[in-house]
Motif scaffolding. Structure first.
Motif, mmCIF file in Angstrom:
data_model
loop_
_atom_site.group_PDB
_atom_site.id
_atom_site.type_symbol
_atom_site.label_atom_id
_atom_site.label_comp_id
_atom_site.label_asym_id
_atom_site.label_seq_id
_atom_site.Cartn_x
_atom_site.Cartn_y
_atom_site.Cartn_z
ATOM 1 N N PHE A 139 4.766 -24.186 34.704
ATOM 2 C CA PHE A 139 4.007 -23.343 35.627
ATOM 3 C C PHE A 139 4.495 -23.527 37.058
ATOM 4 C CE2 PHE A 139 0.722 -22.201 38.596
ATOM 5 C CZ PHE A 139 0.345 -20.964 38.132
ATOM 6 N N ILE A 151 -4.764 -29.462 33.032
ATOM 7 C CA ILE A 151 -3.968 -29.034 34.195
ATOM 8 C C ILE A 151 -4.811 -28.253 35.200
ATOM 9 C CG2 ILE A 151 -1.723 -29.102 33.050
ATOM 10 C CD1 ILE A 151 -1.845 -26.101 32.801
ATOM 11 N N ILE A 152 -5.857 -27.589 34.726
ATOM 12 C CA ILE A 152 -6.729 -26.919 35.694
ATOM 13 C C ILE A 152 -7.452 -27.968 36.533
ATOM 14 C CG2 ILE A 152 -8.789 -25.492 35.969
ATOM 15 C CD1 ILE A 152 -7.928 -23.841 33.654
ATOM 16 N N GLN A 186 8.097 -25.924 44.499
ATOM 17 C CA GLN A 186 7.295 -25.853 45.728
ATOM 18 C C GLN A 186 7.492 -24.559 46.480
ATOM 19 O OE1 GLN A 186 7.857 -29.415 48.096
ATOM 20 N NE2 GLN A 186 7.756 -30.658 46.259
ATOM 21 N N ARG A 241 12.035 -29.783 41.870
ATOM 22 C CA ARG A 241 10.798 -29.872 42.654
ATOM 23 C C ARG A 241 10.804 -28.845 43.772
ATOM 24 N NH1 ARG A 241 10.305 -34.741 45.358
ATOM 25 N NH2 ARG A 241 12.490 -35.205 44.935
ATOM 26 N N PHE A 300 -4.792 -27.259 28.747
ATOM 27 C CA PHE A 300 -5.110 -26.273 29.787
ATOM 28 C C PHE A 300 -6.196 -26.833 30.703
ATOM 29 C CE2 PHE A 300 -4.099 -22.649 26.610
ATOM 30 C CZ PHE A 300 -2.749 -22.822 26.847
ATOM 31 N N PHE A 356 -8.716 -25.834 42.468
ATOM 32 C CA PHE A 356 -7.611 -24.937 42.125
ATOM 33 C C PHE A 356 -6.712 -24.742 43.317
ATOM 34 C CE2 PHE A 356 -9.468 -23.770 38.220
ATOM 35 C CZ PHE A 356 -10.820 -23.836 38.443
ATOM 36 N N ARG A 357 -5.486 -25.136 43.167
ATOM 37 C CA ARG A 357 -4.535 -24.860 44.226
ATOM 38 C C ARG A 357 -3.387 -24.110 43.602
ATOM 39 N NH1 ARG A 357 -2.045 -29.188 45.929
ATOM 40 N NH2 ARG A 357 -2.862 -30.280 44.123
ATOM 41 N N GLU A 358 -3.249 -22.888 43.977
ATOM 42 C CA GLU A 358 -2.131 -22.123 43.440
ATOM 43 C C GLU A 358 -1.278 -21.694 44.610
ATOM 44 O OE1 GLU A 358 -1.270 -18.479 40.374
ATOM 45 O OE2 GLU A 358 -3.194 -18.639 41.340
ATOM 46 N N ARG A 359 -0.017 -22.041 44.541
ATOM 47 C CA ARG A 359 0.884 -21.577 45.602
ATOM 48 C C ARG A 359 1.510 -20.272 45.152
ATOM 49 N NH1 ARG A 359 3.084 -26.524 45.007
ATOM 50 N NH2 ARG A 359 2.041 -28.156 46.140
ATOM 51 N N VAL A 382 4.268 -19.386 35.221
ATOM 52 C CA VAL A 382 3.933 -18.805 33.923
ATOM 53 C C VAL A 382 3.214 -19.887 33.126
ATOM 54 C CG1 VAL A 382 5.004 -18.332 31.688
ATOM 55 C CG2 VAL A 382 5.743 -17.050 33.693
ATOM 56 N N ILE A 383 2.136 -19.520 32.444
ATOM 57 C CA ILE A 383 1.499 -20.473 31.535
ATOM 58 C C ILE A 383 2.007 -20.169 30.135
ATOM 59 C CG2 ILE A 383 -0.659 -21.147 30.417
ATOM 60 C CD1 ILE A 383 -0.586 -22.279 33.114
ATOM 61 N N LEU A 404 -2.858 -27.103 39.023
ATOM 62 C CA LEU A 404 -1.689 -26.492 38.393
ATOM 63 C C LEU A 404 -0.430 -26.821 39.179
ATOM 64 C CD1 LEU A 404 -2.521 -22.922 37.096
ATOM 65 C CD2 LEU A 404 -1.903 -24.974 35.858
ATOM 66 N N GLU A 416 -13.290 -23.339 43.796
ATOM 67 C CA GLU A 416 -11.987 -23.211 44.465
ATOM 68 C C GLU A 416 -11.378 -24.564 44.755
ATOM 69 O OE1 GLU A 416 -14.264 -20.348 47.432
ATOM 70 O OE2 GLU A 416 -14.803 -22.288 46.606
#
Lengths: 331, 245, 294
Positions: free
Chosen positions: C33, C236-237, C180, C176, C233, C290-293, C38-39, C241, C287
C-alpha cells in the motif's frame, strides 16, 4: 458533477419504457416456454439483479461496499425468523425483514462516513465476517448455527411444481421491475444528484452545499434494504433455506461483478450484467467444473473492464442507436 | 541546452498548452512568467516527464526527450524542484539529499556536493538529522532546491519557489538562484512574482492561456507596457492601452 | 489454575506465533500500500498459495518443510510480480474501481485455482507435518514446541532481513522514498514501476511465509486465508496504512490479544477481537489514526 448526471439522464431512454420492455420480454418468454430450469435461472437473475441494483445504488454515492453479503444475509435471516417464529406471512415478512439490514446499513454508513476507497473496502469486507460470527455464535440459539433454517415458502402450498416456478418467476420479475423503477427515479431525483456529486468529488460536494454525511448514510441504508429484500426473496422462493454460508466473500463479490459487467451507475447496468453473467455462467457449468467456471467468469470480466470500462449497457445503447430505432440514444 | 518547439499538452480532453516554443541556452537563467493557470507548471512537468506531451518536440542536449518517463529524464541531468516542495517527509534531511545524490555517477563527488550544498544552505546542515516533515515551509523549499542540486544537473528547473514563503526566505532563495547563475548553472524558472523572476533571469517568456504571448530580454520585458500594467500594477509607460489579460 | 504463570506464558507464546502470521501479512500489505496505494485484498489467498506450495513440496517431493518455505516464498513472490506486472500496472491511472475490482477478483481466481488443484487430491483440509511435530523443549515453566521456536526464529530472521533491506541498502532507501512521495522519487531518477514490482513481490513472499507457518500449526483449506487477511486489514488500519512499524507491532500485539481473549473468553471470541477493536477505533477517533498520504 451535476451536468454529467443530468445529461446522462437525458441521453438514456425513459425508464418506464424499459420497464415495460422487460415485462413484455419476460411475459413473451413465459408464453413460449415453461422449461423449469430456464425459469429458475431467470428467477435467480431477477432476484440477484435486485441485489446488484442495491450495490450499484450505494456505489452511485461513491461508496464501494465489499461486504454487501452482510445485508443480503441479514435480510434473509430477519424475514425467515419473522415468518417462522412470529408467524408473519412471508409476503409480509419479506418487506419487514429487510428493515434490519437497512438499520445495519445506516449504522455502517454512520461508522464509515469518513472512509473512502480502500479503507471503506477493508472495513466493509470485515463486517461480513463479523456478522457471520455473530449470527453463528452469539445468536446461535436463534439461528440454529451452521445448520441454518428452513424458510417458509412465499407461495401457498399445494401449487404444482410448474405453478410454483411460474409464481416465483413472476414475483421476482415484479419486484425487480419495481426496484428498477424506484432506483431509476431516485437516481434522477435531487437525492440521486447529490449521490452523483459525492461520487465525483466529496470535497466539492460538501463545499457546494450537499450534506455529504447524510446522503452517504442514506445510500447505505437504502442499499441495505434492497439487498435484504433480495436475500429474503431468495430464501422464501429459490433456496427455501438459509445458512451462515450466505455471509461468504463470494456473495459480496457477485453484485460488484454484475454491476461492472452491465455498467456502473446506471439503473439498467446491474440488470443487464446479472442476466449476461448468469446466463454465461450456466452455459459454462455445462462444460466446466465450478472452479474453472468461476475463474473463467472473472477473467471474462477482467476483459470487459479492460476494453469496455463503461460496461455492456452503453454497447447495447449504441447497438440500438445503430439500428436506428431510437435517434435519441446517441453517445 | 533545452529547445522546446510547438509543445502541446492535454489533460484528458482539456488542452493546457497550445504550441509553446522557447529555448534555454547553456549557462543562462530563463524565466517563464504568467498568471495562475496559464500552464507554466505544465511546461516544467512535461519536460520532466511527469506529463506526456500531446505534440511538439522537447530537445535536451540535442536529444529528443518528449515522452520519456520522469526517472529517465532525471537520469539525463534535468532536475525539477516541483511546486509544493515534495520532500520525503519521514526521511532525514541528509537522507533526502543522499537519495538525490545517487544520480551522480562519481561517488566521491557526492560528498563534495553535499558539503557545498550545506555551505549554501547552512540551515540544512544544522538540521541534517531531522525528519523533513518537521522543517518549516522555507526550510523545506531549501531542502527541495538542495536536493535538486545534489544531482549536479545540467538543467535546473524551479516551479514557483517563492510561493507561500516569508519575504526573508524568498530573498535568501533568490540570492541562491542568482549565485547559481553566476557559477554558470543553467536554470529555467517559473514564477508568478514577475519582478523577482525578471531580476534574476536574463530572458523571459510570458505565458497566457497556454500560449507564449511575449518574449524578450528581462530588462526589456520589465519595461514593456503590458507587463508594467497587467503584472506589476504600474501605469503603462507608453500611451494608455485598453485591453489587458 | 487459570493464573498459573506457566500457562500464561504458554498463551503468550501462542499469541506471538499466531501474531507472527498477522505481522507478516500486515507488513506485506502495508509495504504494497505504501508504494502502490493499492490494498491487495487477495493477500490471504497469496498466503494460502504459499501454504499449499510448501505442502506440495513436502507431500509430493519429500522436501523438508523448513526448506520448502523458502522455495514457496520465491514462488509466490514471482506470482506477486506477475500480478503487479500483468494486473495492477495496466490499471494504474484509471478509475479506482478498476483496481478494487482486480484486487477482489484475484480472491476468486486464487481460491478457485487452489481448490481446483488441491481439493481433489487432498480432501478438504491439509496440514504440513514437520519432523518435530511432537517434540518440545522443556523450559521448566513451560514446554516450548520445537516448531514454535523454529517458526519464531524463522520469522524474525526474515523480518531482520527485511529491515536491513529497507533501512541499510540503497534499494531500500529508494523503496521508502517511493512510498513517501512517488512524484519526488521519480524526479530523483527512481524507476517507480520497478519499485512497485519489487514491493508486490516482497509482500507476496512474506504472505507465503505466513501461510506456510499457518499450515504447520493449523489444518488449512484454500479458504483459510480470508480471516487472517481481514485481521491484517484491521492491524494496518490501526497501525497506520503504509507504516511498517505499525504493522509489526500491531500484528504481534493483535496475536497476543487474540491469544488471551481466546483463553479467557472462549474460542467464539477469537475472531471477533479484531472487529471489536476496529469498531472502537472507528467510533472513538475516526480520523486520528488514519493517515493517508496522497
Amino acid at each position: 458533477m451535476a451536468p454529467t448526471a443530468a445529461s446522462r439522464a437525458r441521453r438514456t431512454p425513459p425508464s418506464l419504457g424499459i420497464a415495460l420492455g422487460m415485462v413484455a420480454g419476460a411475459a413473451l418468454l413465459l408464453a413460449v416456454t415453461r422449461e423449469l430450469f430456464l425459469l429458475q435461472v431467470l428467477t435467480f437473475v431477477f432476484i440477484f439483479a435486485i441485489y446488484a441494483q442495491s450495490w450499484n445504488l450505494v456505489a452511485h454515492s461513491g461508496q464501494f461496499s465489499l461486504g454487501h453479503a452482510t445485508f443480503l444475509g441479514l435480510g434473509g435471516y430477519a424475514s425467515i425468523l419473522l415468518a417462522r417464529n412470529l408467524g408473519l406471512p412471508p409476503a409480509v415478512s419479506l418487506f419487514v425483514g429487510p428493515l434490519l439490514p437497512a438499520l445495519v446499513g445506516l449504522g455502517i454508513g454512520r461508522l464509515c462516513v469518513r472512509l473512502r476507497e480502500w479503507y471503506l473496502g477493508m472495513v466493509t469486507f470485515g463486517f461480513t465476517a463479523i456478522t457471520q460470527l455473530l449470527v453463528v455464535e452469539q445468536f446461535g440459539w436463534l439461528t440454529n448455527r451452521w445448520d441454518g433454517l428452513e424458510a417458509p415458502r412465499l407461495l401457498p402450498a399445494g401449487l404444482s411444481v410448474e405453478g410454483a416456478a411460474v409464481g416465483n418467476y413472476l414475483i421476482g420479475l415484479g419486484l425487480m421491475v419495481a426496484t428498477y423503477l424506484a432506483v431509476a427515479s431516485l437516481m434522477r431525483s435531487r437525492t440521486g444528484l447529490a449521490f452523483a456529486t459525492i461520487h465525483d468529488n466529496e470535497l466539492v460536494a460538501g463545499v457546494s452545499g450537499v450534506d455529504v454525511r447524510r446522503y452517504r448514510i442514506l445510500a447505505m441504508g437504502a442499499g441495505g434494504y434492497l439487498a435484504g429484500l433480495a436475500g429474503a426473496l431468495n430464501g422464501h422462493t429459490l433456496t427455501r433455506h438459509i445458512s451462515p454460508g450466505v455471509f461468504g466473500i463470494e456473495d459480496s463479490i457477485w453484485p460488484l461483478l454484475y454491476s461492472i459487467a452491465g455498467g456502473l451507475r446506471t439503473p439498467e447496468g446491474p440488470i443487464l450484467g446479472t442476466l449476461v453473467v448468469r446466463l454465461f455462467w450456466e452455459l459454462m457449468l455445462r462444460r466446466l467444473g465450478g472452479f474453472e467456471s468461476l475463474i473463467t467468469i472473472v477473467l471474462m470480466l477482467a476483459v470487459i473492464v479492460r476494453f469496455f470500462p463503461q460496461g455492456l449497457y452503453p454497447l447495447v445503447l449504441r447497438g440500438v442507436a445503430a439500428v436506428g430505432a431510437r435517434p435519441a440514444v446517441r453517445r | 541546452m533545452l529547445a522546446v518547439e510547438g509543445l502541446e499538452v492535454e489533460y484528458g480532453k482539456v488542452r493546457a498548452l497550445w504550441g509553446v516554443s522557447f529555448r534555454v541556452d547553456r549557462g543562462e537563467t530563463v524565466a517563464i512568467i504568467g498568471p495562475n493557470g496559464a500552464g507554466k507548471s505544465t511546461i516544467l512537468r512535461t519536460i520532466a516527464g511527469v506529463l506526456r506531451p500531446a505534440g511538439g518536440r522537447i530537445a535536451f542536449r540535442d536529444r529528443e526527450i518528449g515522452g520519456l518517463a520522469a526517472h529517465q529524464v532525471a537520469r539525463l541531468g534535468v532536475a525539477l524542484v516541483p511546486e509544493g516542495r515534495e520532500v520525503f517527509p519521514a526521511m532525514s534531511v541528509v537522507e533526502n539529499l543522499l537519495l538525490a545524490g545517487r544520480l551522480q555517477r562519481d561517488r566521491a563527488r557526492v560528498r563534495e556536493t553535499l558539503e557545498w550544498v550545506y555551505d549554501t544552505f547552512p540551515r540544512l546542515a544544522e538540521r541534517q538529522r531531522q525528519a523533513a516533515a518537521t522543517l518549516s515551509g522555507g526550510e523545506q523549499q531549501m531542502l527541495a532546491i538542495a536536493r535538486a542540486l545534489m544531482a549536479d544537473p545540467h538543467l535546473l528547473m524551479l516551479d514557483e519557489p517563492a510561493t507561500g514563503l516569508s519575504p526573508l526566505v524568498v530573498d535568501r532563495i533568490f540570492e541562491v538562484i542568482r549565485a547559481l547563475g553566476a557559477r554558470g548553472a543553467t536554470t529555467l524558472l517559473v514564477e508568478q512574482n514577475v519582478h523577482l523572476a525578471l531580476e534574476v533571469a536574463a530572458r523571459g517568456y510570458v505565458l497566457e492561456r497556454g500560449r507564449v504571448i511575449l518574449a524578450g530580454d528581462a530588462p526589456r520585458l520589465l519595461d514593456h507596457p503590458l507587463i508594467r500594467e497587467a503584472y506589476l500594477g504600474l501605469p503603462a509607460a507608453g500611451p494608455g492601452q485598453g485591453g489587458g489579460g | 489454575m487459570i493464573l498459573d504463570p506457566g500457562v500464561l506464558l504458554q498463551v503468550l507464546i501462542w499469541g506471538l506465533v499466531i501474531g507472527s502470521v498477522y505481522m507478516l501479512l500486515a507488513t506485506g500489505l502495508t509495504l504494497i500500500f505504501g508504494v502502490m496505494k493499492v490494498i491487495n485484498f487477495a493477500h490471504g489467498e497469496l498466503m494460502m498459495t504459499g501454504a499449499f506450495l510448501t505442502f506440495l513440496l513436502w507431500h509430493a517431493l519429500g522436501l523438508h518443510p523448513y526448506l520448502g518455505v523458502f522455495v514457496s516464498m520465491a514462488g509466490v513472490g514471482l506470482l506477486g510480480i506477475a500480478v503487479e506486472r500483468l494486473g495492477f500496472r495496466p490499471l494504474r491511472g484509471t478509475a479506482k474501481i478498476n483496481e478494487i475490482f482486480l484486487s477482489i477478483a484475484l480472491i476468486l481466481i486464487l481460491q478457485n485455482a487452489l481448490a481446483r488443484a488441491f481439493i481433489p487430491y487432498f480432501r478438504e483440509y491439509a496440514q504440513i507435518r514437520t519432523p518435530y511435530a511432537h517434540r518440545v523443549f522443556d523450559l521448566g515453566l513451560l514446554n516450548l514446541r520445537y516448531d514454535f521456536a523454529i517458526l519464531l526464529g524463522l520469522t524474525w530472521a526474515v523480518m531482520l532481513g527485511l529491515y536491513l533491506l529497507l533501512f541499510r541498502t540503497e534499494f531500500g532507501r529508494e523503496m521508502r522514498g517511493t512510498s513517501q512521495n512517488r512524484l519526488a522519487a521519480a524526479l530523483m531518477g527512481i524507476d517507480v514501476g520497478r519499485i512497485d514490482t519489487a514491493s508486490f513481490g516482497i509482500g507476496a513472499g512474506l504472505a507465503a511465509l505466513a501461510g506456510s507457518l499457518y499450515g504447520i500449526i493449523n489444518p488449512f483449506s484454500p479458504y483459510s486465508g480470508t480471516l487472517p487477511a481481514i485481521k491484517a486489514f484491521a492491524v494496518i488500519i490501526l497501525g497506520g496504512l503504509g507504516s511498517i512499524r505499525g504493522a509489526v507491532l500491531g500484528g504481534l500485539l493483535y496475536g497476543v490479544v487474540e491469544g488471551f481473549a481466546t483463553f479467557f473468553l472462549g474460542g467464539a471470541w477469537r475472531d471477533a477481537t479484531a472487529f471489536i477493536l476496529l469498531l472502537l477505533v472507528l467510533l472513538v477517533r475516526p480520523e486520528g489514526i488514519f493517515r493517508e498520504r496522497a
